[in-house]
Design a protein around this motif. Structure first.
Motif, PDB file in Angstrom:
ATOM      1  N   ALA A 109      97.525 -25.196 -18.293  1.00 37.92           N
ATOM      2  CA  ALA A 109      96.184 -24.425 -18.936  1.00 37.92           C
ATOM      3  C   ALA A 109      95.395 -25.239 -18.162  1.00 37.92           C
ATOM      4  N   GLY A 110      95.659 -26.052 -17.638  1.00 33.46           N
ATOM      5  CA  GLY A 110      94.468 -27.142 -17.027  1.00 33.46           C
ATOM      6  C   GLY A 110      93.954 -26.387 -15.163  1.00 33.46           C
ATOM      7  N   LEU A 111      94.736 -26.259 -15.117  1.00 32.44           N
ATOM      8  CA  LEU A 111      95.039 -25.946 -13.672  1.00 32.44           C
ATOM      9  C   LEU A 111      94.227 -24.331 -13.708  1.00 32.44           C
ATOM     10  N   ARG A 112      94.746 -23.826 -14.214  1.00 28.14           N
ATOM     11  CA  ARG A 112      94.216 -22.724 -14.489  1.00 28.14           C
ATOM     12  C   ARG A 112      92.800 -21.805 -15.223  1.00 28.14           C
ATOM     13  N   GLY A 113      91.839 -23.339 -15.754  1.00 23.04           N
ATOM     14  CA  GLY A 113      90.779 -24.290 -16.190  1.00 23.04           C
ATOM     15  C   GLY A 113      89.985 -24.314 -14.724  1.00 23.04           C
ATOM     16  N   LEU A 114      90.452 -24.399 -13.712  1.00 16.83           N
ATOM     17  CA  LEU A 114      89.986 -25.692 -12.888  1.00 16.83           C
ATOM     18  C   LEU A 114      89.968 -24.042 -11.779  1.00 16.83           C
ATOM     19  N   LEU A 115      90.874 -23.350 -11.387  1.00 17.03           N
ATOM     20  CA  LEU A 115      90.866 -22.192 -10.223  1.00 17.03           C
ATOM     21  C   LEU A 115      89.805 -20.736 -11.162  1.00 17.03           C
ATOM     22  N   SER A 116      89.656 -21.181 -12.385  1.00 18.03           N
ATOM     23  CA  SER A 116      89.079 -20.178 -12.979  1.00 18.03           C
ATOM     24  C   SER A 116      87.321 -20.698 -12.320  1.00 18.03           C
ATOM     25  N   MET A 117      87.065 -21.944 -11.507  1.00 21.73           N
ATOM     26  CA  MET A 117      85.593 -22.653 -11.863  1.00 21.73           C
ATOM     27  C   MET A 117      84.590 -21.631 -11.289  1.00 21.73           C
ATOM     28  N   ARG A 118      85.407 -21.140  -9.765  1.00 20.88           N
ATOM     29  CA  ARG A 118      84.441 -20.671  -9.290  1.00 20.88           C
ATOM     30  C   ARG A 118      84.031 -19.025  -9.667  1.00 20.88           C
ATOM     31  N   SER A 160     105.719 -12.022  -2.083  1.00 26.04           N
ATOM     32  CA  SER A 160     104.871 -11.571  -1.744  1.00 26.04           C
ATOM     33  C   SER A 160     104.042 -10.341  -2.935  1.00 26.04           C
ATOM     34  N   PRO A 161     102.962 -11.295  -3.319  1.00 31.05           N
ATOM     35  CA  PRO A 161     102.489 -12.171  -3.254  1.00 31.05           C
ATOM     36  C   PRO A 161     102.829 -13.640  -3.538  1.00 31.05           C
ATOM     37  N   PRO A 162     102.377 -14.825  -3.287  1.00 28.94           N
ATOM     38  CA  PRO A 162     103.218 -15.865  -3.577  1.00 28.94           C
ATOM     39  C   PRO A 162     102.391 -16.141  -4.312  1.00 28.94           C
ATOM     40  N   PRO A 163     103.697 -16.510  -5.481  1.00 34.05           N
ATOM     41  CA  PRO A 163     102.651 -17.112  -6.822  1.00 34.05           C
ATOM     42  C   PRO A 163     101.478 -18.326  -7.080  1.00 34.05           C
ATOM     43  N   MET A 164     100.639 -18.072  -7.804  1.00 33.62           N
ATOM     44  CA  MET A 164      99.354 -18.839  -7.923  1.00 33.62           C
ATOM     45  C   MET A 164      99.680 -20.418  -8.172  1.00 33.62           C
ATOM     46  N   PRO A 165      98.888 -21.339  -7.784  1.00 29.94           N
ATOM     47  CA  PRO A 165      99.433 -22.984  -8.199  1.00 29.94           C
ATOM     48  C   PRO A 165     100.122 -22.961  -9.702  1.00 29.94           C
ATOM     49  N   ASP A 166      99.616 -22.173 -10.458  1.00 28.88           N
ATOM     50  CA  ASP A 166     100.099 -22.962 -11.690  1.00 28.88           C
ATOM     51  C   ASP A 166     100.778 -22.703 -12.694  1.00 28.88           C
TER      52      ASP A 166
END
Length: 217
Positions: free
Chosen positions: A194-203, A81-87
């Motif tokens: 790093a790629g996942l973190r970039g995708l998660l930052s798009m919104r 709690s909270p659960p880890p982010m996907p990246d």
């Protein structure tokens, strides 16, 4: 006659599994013989057959163990709690696999992704392995779905998306990483994160741009 301890039995089983996994990853299931496994682990046929009846059982044992280890990572993450982010969670999964399977290396190369692809191919002719992977995949999906549900419960993710769809997408990312690593060997876990973190930052980036446009208008 002295009784063999459970610790000794477990260590011997681990030795056989690691040796077999290394042989399979190097040469494939069909090109690997039980003699190759015996030579790799430096044990007699009797010692190995005490634990496993042959290659098919070795393959199934390795697949069961790996899927169980991955599921456990996600089960634990769902309780955080909270659960880890996907990246973070995917990076944690890969780090766990690389740390827990040190014997499945050859000259410093991580051979598990090659073993994974071979297991998928083997399911085309091995109904028992296909059923085992189907069951294991369902359990891993369920564990991932728990994590996604926690994202929604904690407000980290919108709640109008099916958790199962998100779970399968995230699993596809891990599987795709394995394929790229096996085929090309140039994609690192750090690059994936790093790629996942970039995708998660798009919104967030899109919202920021949109807000600036409104203010300028």
């Amino acid at each position: 006659m002295a009784r063999v301890s459970q610790a000794h039995l477990d260590a011997r089983r681990r030795q056989i599994l690691d040796g077999a996994a290394l042989c399979f990853a190097r040469n494939g299931f069909h090109a690997t013989s039980m003699q190759d496994v015996l030579k790799e682990v430096d044990l007699s046929a009797g010692a190995v057959y005490r634990y496993f009846s042959g290659k098919e059982e070795l393959i199934e044992a390795i697949a069961t163990e790996v899927l169980g280890a991955i599921r456990d990572v996600y089960e634990r993450a769902a309780r955080e709690s909270p659960p880890p982010m996907p990246d973070e969670l995917i990076a944690r999964t890969l780090a766990h696999m690389m740390r827990e399977r040190p014997a499945v290396t050859d000259g410093g190369e991580w051979l598990f992704p090659r073993l994974m692809i071979q297991a998928w191919t083997e399911t085309l002719r091995n109904d028992a392995l296909s059923a085992l992977l189907d069951e294991g995949f369902a359990k891993v999906t369920a564990a991932w779905t728990k994590v996604v549900s926690r994202y929604q419960e904690t407000g980290m993710m919108r709640d109008d998306v099916a958790p199962d769809a998100v779970a399968r997408t995230l699993m596809a990312v891990v599987q795709g990483f394995g394929v790229q690593y096996a085929l090309f060997g140039t994609f690192s876990p750090e690059a994936l994160r790093a790629g996942l973190r970039g995708l998660l930052s798009m919104r967030e980036a899109a919202d920021g741009t949109g807000n600036e446009s409104v203010e300028k208008g």
